[in-house]
Motif scaffolding. Structure first.
Motif, PDB file in Angstrom:
ATOM      1  N   ASP A 166       0.841  -1.165   0.227  1.00 33.85           N
ATOM      2  CA  ASP A 166       0.061   0.058   0.151  1.00 33.85           C
ATOM      3  C   ASP A 166       0.924   1.164  -0.097  1.00 33.85           C
ATOM      4  O   ASP A 166       0.455   2.347  -0.583  1.00 33.85           O
ATOM      5  N   ARG A 185       2.067   1.706  -3.532  1.00 29.24           N
ATOM      6  CA  ARG A 185       1.017   2.033  -4.338  1.00 29.24           C
ATOM      7  C   ARG A 185       0.954   3.780  -4.415  1.00 29.24           C
ATOM      8  O   ARG A 185       0.613   4.393  -5.266  1.00 29.24           O
ATOM      9  N   MET A 225       1.972  -2.964  -8.357  1.00 29.58           N
ATOM     10  CA  MET A 225       1.566  -1.764  -7.340  1.00 29.58           C
ATOM     11  C   MET A 225       2.705  -0.750  -7.708  1.00 29.58           C
ATOM     12  O   MET A 225       2.558   0.475  -7.108  1.00 29.58           O
TER      13      MET A 225
END
Length: 219
Positions: free
Chosen positions: A58, A61, A90
């Motif tokens: 995450d 990203r 990502m």
């Protein structure tokens, strides 16, 4: 060259920080996902995917969404193929599985930085900076309308500085532009810069920026 090292293991981060600094990089350490996202801008991120307060995927990203040109290398114990595919999709540019050698990591950093150099905007065919005229295609230089004969390395150093006239260019950036690596024998760059200054006939044209690198004077 500023590197953000995102690693929650203090022992690992201490060793990596020391070894990266010995190679001339400026290193900021972040031990959590939150700290990584709040860190100052950098040129490259070494990103562990296993973080105590979130998934490194995450973080990857989010960082990629903020800056499409940022270099990101996932450095993680997740060695399964699906993890590599996810990390690359990502936004990671490369993926290194622990344990690894610093020689391998250094090679991957340099490969990523070389790709960034090749994809950056090309310099103008002819650059005129004050009394200095550089013809990149012909690889010729004149100063005050007099031709200056330079070696290949001297020309490449001058061209590297001329891409950013008036700006401080780090030693690592010049090494990467000229030698395709940020690791060189001690004083290699300094010796070539001294010779370049002597041939240009104006020692103050290439200025030393202490602790950083060099600057090409514009006036």
């Amino acid at each position: 060259m500023r590197i953000l090292l995102v690693e929650d293991d203090l022992r690992v981060s201490t060793v990596m920080t020391s070894m990266l600094q010995r190679r001339g990089y400026l290193v900021e350490h972040a031990a959590t996902a939150t700290a990584a996202l709040e860190a100052a801008p950098c040129d490259l991120v070494l990103l562990d995917l296993n973080l105590p307060d979130g998934d490194g995927v995450d973080v990857c990203r989010t960082l990629r969404a903020r800056n499409e040109n940022l270099g990101i290398i996932a450095v993680t114990a997740r060695g399964e193929e699906r993890d590599k595919v996810t990390g690359l999709r990502m936004g990671a540019d490369d993926y290194v599985v622990k344990p690894f050698s610093m020689a391998e990591l250094q090679a991957r950093i340099e490969a990523l930085l070389r790709r960034a150099v090749r994809t950056s905007s090309a310099p103008p065919e002819v650059a005129e900076i004050g009394p200095l005229r550089i013809h990149h295609g012909a690889r010729t230089v004149s100063f005050n309308d007099e031709e200056v004969t330079l070696t290949r390395k001297e020309f490449d150093i001058l061209a590297s500085l001329a891409r950013r006239p008036g700006e401080a260019v780090t030693r690592e950036r010049i090494l990467l532009d000229v030698w395709q690596t940020t690791w060189s024998a001690k004083h290699t760059l300094e010796v070539h810069v001294a010779s370049l200054r002597g041939k240009l006939g104006d020692p103050g044209l290439v200025q030393t920026v202490r602790g950083v690198g060099y600057r090409l004077r514009t006036g």
